[in-house]
Design a protein around this motif. Sequence first.
Motif, PDB file in Angstrom:
ATOM      1  N   VAL A 106       0.843  -1.204   0.000  1.00 24.83           N
ATOM      2  CA  VAL A 106       0.000   0.000   0.000  1.00 24.83           C
ATOM      3  C   VAL A 106       0.874   1.249   0.000  1.00 24.83           C
ATOM      4  O   VAL A 106       0.520   2.272  -0.605  1.00 24.83           O
ATOM      5  CB  VAL A 106      -0.961  -0.011   1.210  1.00 24.83           C
ATOM      6  CG1 VAL A 106      -1.778   1.276   1.254  1.00 24.83           C
ATOM      7  CG2 VAL A 106      -1.905  -1.205   1.130  1.00 24.83           C
ATOM      8  N   GLY A 107       2.027   1.192   0.670  1.00 23.88           N
ATOM      9  CA  GLY A 107       2.949   2.318   0.623  1.00 23.88           C
ATOM     10  C   GLY A 107       3.419   2.607  -0.790  1.00 23.88           C
ATOM     11  O   GLY A 107       3.578   3.771  -1.184  1.00 23.88           O
ATOM     12  N   THR A 108       3.605   1.567  -1.585  1.00 23.75           N
ATOM     13  CA  THR A 108       3.960   1.755  -2.990  1.00 23.75           C
ATOM     14  C   THR A 108       2.824   2.407  -3.762  1.00 23.75           C
ATOM     15  O   THR A 108       3.043   3.274  -4.616  1.00 23.75           O
ATOM     16  CB  THR A 108       4.322   0.404  -3.635  1.00 23.75           C
ATOM     17  OG1 THR A 108       5.390  -0.203  -2.899  1.00 23.75           O
ATOM     18  CG2 THR A 108       4.750   0.583  -5.078  1.00 23.75           C
ATOM     19  N   VAL A 149       2.343   6.317  -9.936  1.00 29.13           N
ATOM     20  CA  VAL A 149       2.222   4.880 -10.195  1.00 29.13           C
ATOM     21  C   VAL A 149       1.123   4.660 -11.233  1.00 29.13           C
ATOM     22  O   VAL A 149       0.011   5.163 -11.077  1.00 29.13           O
ATOM     23  CB  VAL A 149       1.897   4.113  -8.901  1.00 29.13           C
ATOM     24  CG1 VAL A 149       1.632   2.642  -9.187  1.00 29.13           C
ATOM     25  CG2 VAL A 149       3.031   4.263  -7.902  1.00 29.13           C
ATOM     26  N   PRO A 150       1.399   3.938 -12.320  1.00 27.86           N
ATOM     27  CA  PRO A 150       0.385   3.728 -13.360  1.00 27.86           C
ATOM     28  C   PRO A 150      -0.869   3.062 -12.812  1.00 27.86           C
ATOM     29  O   PRO A 150      -0.808   2.307 -11.824  1.00 27.86           O
ATOM     30  CB  PRO A 150       1.097   2.815 -14.373  1.00 27.86           C
ATOM     31  CG  PRO A 150       2.551   3.011 -14.113  1.00 27.86           C
ATOM     32  CD  PRO A 150       2.686   3.295 -12.647  1.00 27.86           C
ATOM     33  N   PHE A 151      -1.980   3.320 -13.477  1.00 24.94           N
ATOM     34  CA  PHE A 151      -3.258   2.799 -13.002  1.00 24.94           C
ATOM     35  C   PHE A 151      -3.255   1.272 -12.987  1.00 24.94           C
ATOM     36  O   PHE A 151      -3.770   0.647 -12.060  1.00 24.94           O
ATOM     37  CB  PHE A 151      -4.394   3.326 -13.875  1.00 24.94           C
ATOM     38  CG  PHE A 151      -5.751   2.919 -13.383  1.00 24.94           C
ATOM     39  CD1 PHE A 151      -6.294   3.497 -12.254  1.00 24.94           C
ATOM     40  CD2 PHE A 151      -6.480   1.937 -14.044  1.00 24.94           C
ATOM     41  CE1 PHE A 151      -7.542   3.124 -11.784  1.00 24.94           C
ATOM     42  CE2 PHE A 151      -7.727   1.560 -13.587  1.00 24.94           C
ATOM     43  CZ  PHE A 151      -8.266   2.160 -12.460  1.00 24.94           C
ATOM     44  N   TRP A 152      -2.680   0.636 -14.018  1.00 25.06           N
ATOM     45  CA  TRP A 152      -2.649  -0.822 -14.056  1.00 25.06           C
ATOM     46  C   TRP A 152      -1.832  -1.381 -12.895  1.00 25.06           C
ATOM     47  O   TRP A 152      -2.160  -2.440 -12.342  1.00 25.06           O
ATOM     48  CB  TRP A 152      -2.080  -1.316 -15.391  1.00 25.06           C
ATOM     49  CG  TRP A 152      -0.638  -0.969 -15.621  1.00 25.06           C
ATOM     50  CD1 TRP A 152      -0.128   0.087 -16.288  1.00 25.06           C
ATOM     51  CD2 TRP A 152       0.495  -1.720 -15.144  1.00 25.06           C
ATOM     52  NE1 TRP A 152       1.242   0.079 -16.279  1.00 25.06           N
ATOM     53  CE2 TRP A 152       1.656  -1.025 -15.594  1.00 25.06           C
ATOM     54  CE3 TRP A 152       0.653  -2.888 -14.412  1.00 25.06           C
ATOM     55  CZ2 TRP A 152       2.938  -1.473 -15.305  1.00 25.06           C
ATOM     56  CZ3 TRP A 152       1.935  -3.342 -14.124  1.00 25.06           C
ATOM     57  CH2 TRP A 152       3.068  -2.638 -14.583  1.00 25.06           C
ATOM     58  N   ALA A 153      -0.761  -0.658 -12.525  1.00 18.35           N
ATOM     59  CA  ALA A 153       0.050  -1.106 -11.401  1.00 18.35           C
ATOM     60  C   ALA A 153      -0.716  -0.973 -10.086  1.00 18.35           C
ATOM     61  O   ALA A 153      -0.600  -1.831  -9.196  1.00 18.35           O
ATOM     62  CB  ALA A 153       1.355  -0.309 -11.339  1.00 18.35           C
ATOM     63  N   VAL A 159      -3.481  -3.569  -5.608  1.00 20.27           N
ATOM     64  CA  VAL A 159      -4.726  -3.818  -4.873  1.00 20.27           C
ATOM     65  C   VAL A 159      -5.017  -5.310  -4.836  1.00 20.27           C
ATOM     66  O   VAL A 159      -5.409  -5.865  -3.803  1.00 20.27           O
ATOM     67  CB  VAL A 159      -5.890  -3.044  -5.515  1.00 20.27           C
ATOM     68  CG1 VAL A 159      -7.221  -3.504  -4.938  1.00 20.27           C
ATOM     69  CG2 VAL A 159      -5.723  -1.554  -5.290  1.00 20.27           C
ATOM     70  N   PHE A 160      -4.839  -5.973  -5.968  1.00 21.64           N
ATOM     71  CA  PHE A 160      -5.083  -7.412  -6.048  1.00 21.64           C
ATOM     72  C   PHE A 160      -4.220  -8.160  -5.033  1.00 21.64           C
ATOM     73  O   PHE A 160      -4.700  -9.031  -4.300  1.00 21.64           O
ATOM     74  CB  PHE A 160      -4.786  -7.893  -7.468  1.00 21.64           C
ATOM     75  CG  PHE A 160      -5.137  -9.343  -7.712  1.00 21.64           C
ATOM     76  CD1 PHE A 160      -6.376  -9.695  -8.216  1.00 21.64           C
ATOM     77  CD2 PHE A 160      -4.222 -10.350  -7.430  1.00 21.64           C
ATOM     78  CE1 PHE A 160      -6.699 -11.028  -8.440  1.00 21.64           C
ATOM     79  CE2 PHE A 160      -4.535 -11.685  -7.645  1.00 21.64           C
ATOM     80  CZ  PHE A 160      -5.781 -12.023  -8.155  1.00 21.64           C
ATOM     81  N   LEU A 161      -2.946  -7.822  -4.971  1.00 18.51           N
ATOM     82  CA  LEU A 161      -2.036  -8.509  -4.056  1.00 18.51           C
ATOM     83  C   LEU A 161      -2.382  -8.216  -2.595  1.00 18.51           C
ATOM     84  O   LEU A 161      -2.312  -9.112  -1.743  1.00 18.51           O
ATOM     85  CB  LEU A 161      -0.597  -8.090  -4.347  1.00 18.51           C
ATOM     86  CG  LEU A 161      -0.024  -8.546  -5.696  1.00 18.51           C
ATOM     87  CD1 LEU A 161       1.368  -7.951  -5.915  1.00 18.51           C
ATOM     88  CD2 LEU A 161       0.026 -10.066  -5.777  1.00 18.51           C
TER      89      LEU A 161
END
Length: 429
Positions: free
Chosen positions: A110-112, A118-122, A127-129
């Motif tokens: 979450v800090g990342t 940060v790109p939207f896909w990233a 979030v998934f992880l």
Amino acid sequence: MGAMRARRPPGRHRRAGEARQVTYREVIAIREFRALWYGQCLSLLGDQLAQVALAVLVYDRTGSPLATAAVYALTYLPSIAGGPLLAGLADRFARRGVMLACDLVRAALVGTMAVPGVPFWALCALVFLVVLLSAPFSAARAALLPEVLEGDAYVIGSALQNMTNQGVQMLGFATGGALIATMGPYRALALDAATFLGSALILASGVRRRPASAGASKPSMWSMTAGGARLVFGSRKLRTLVLFAWLCGFYILPEGIAAPYAARLADGSLPVPVITGLLMAAMPAGTVVGAFLFSRFVPAPRRLRLMGWMAVLSCAPLVVTALRPPLAVVLAAWVLSGIGGAYQLAANAAFVQYVPAERRAQAFGLVQSGLMAVQGIGIIVGGFAAERLGPEPVVALAGVAGVISAAVLALIWTESRDEGARMPAEATA
């Protein structure tokens, strides 16, 4: 385990045949329970703030109920992919260690996400992880709680956690819109990361070390998952209790389309983000009230008997949205729905009594994964339907489907109780 003075441990009996009434004060006096309780509330507060920010941000950018619901559902769907498998970690390894590791890794992830640019896909991948790691954490926590609280103390502790968790959700949702408007989404994510670190610190200092529950011979993760599925779904009563838990997919659906619903309800008196927060806070508010009343004033033997009726109540009020009522009526209906959702306390307590202690994490992991999955799928379906029908009829249809499902489950549960052996004393008490 940290009880105050020399009072008897909660959940036991004073003498044979005399059931002991456990109080909230006695449960709170247990140090390990307080640590589990405080840590959960802290991280949950950050999560609700992040969820509101995500819902408002996506709807502002796209104007699409489907896109809003899809991103919101992303906080549920990872449990389908890895939840049942990862939940077994809490039976293979020490549960406290699993919880600490999950908190620390989620704080880093979450800090990342909180880094601008940060790109939207990233962000979606992160979030998934993060959600994926909630499976072993929740399974470890659910399996550990019955070791900290025994007997009816488990029911009271579960009710207390439910009330406070829903209260935290209500606070996070209700104030989230206003906070996001002032602090921005990236600061909200940074705050969420800090709550995971705070939760890890509380758990490390307040929960004692315990060895792993599994024996020296540890089966593979696939074998444990398959065995957990056979355990949970091989019993008619356990299967029915699981379906009662998964019924929440119907009455959680409105939260996924709260932002577009708020846009339809806005009349200029309140900003859309504020209405969104109020809508998302309504059901948690009702659940706080319902959990307190259900655990405090409903006699223990009647909790399971009322479970079916309460499940019907959790969905029936949603049907009123078909009439397109004003905001005040919608909020009242959603609060009433939350009150009905307190039936989950009885289902949870009964489920615990049937599952062996050494397999609780896997069993709870399967249930929690399914719980997240049905909510995520329901939210996506609701968003897709809201694109075409509007939010009001979609919420009403979810209520109708939920009432029918709850009624069928109530009949099945009554039959299984009548024909089978009685529940253990702690489950029916």
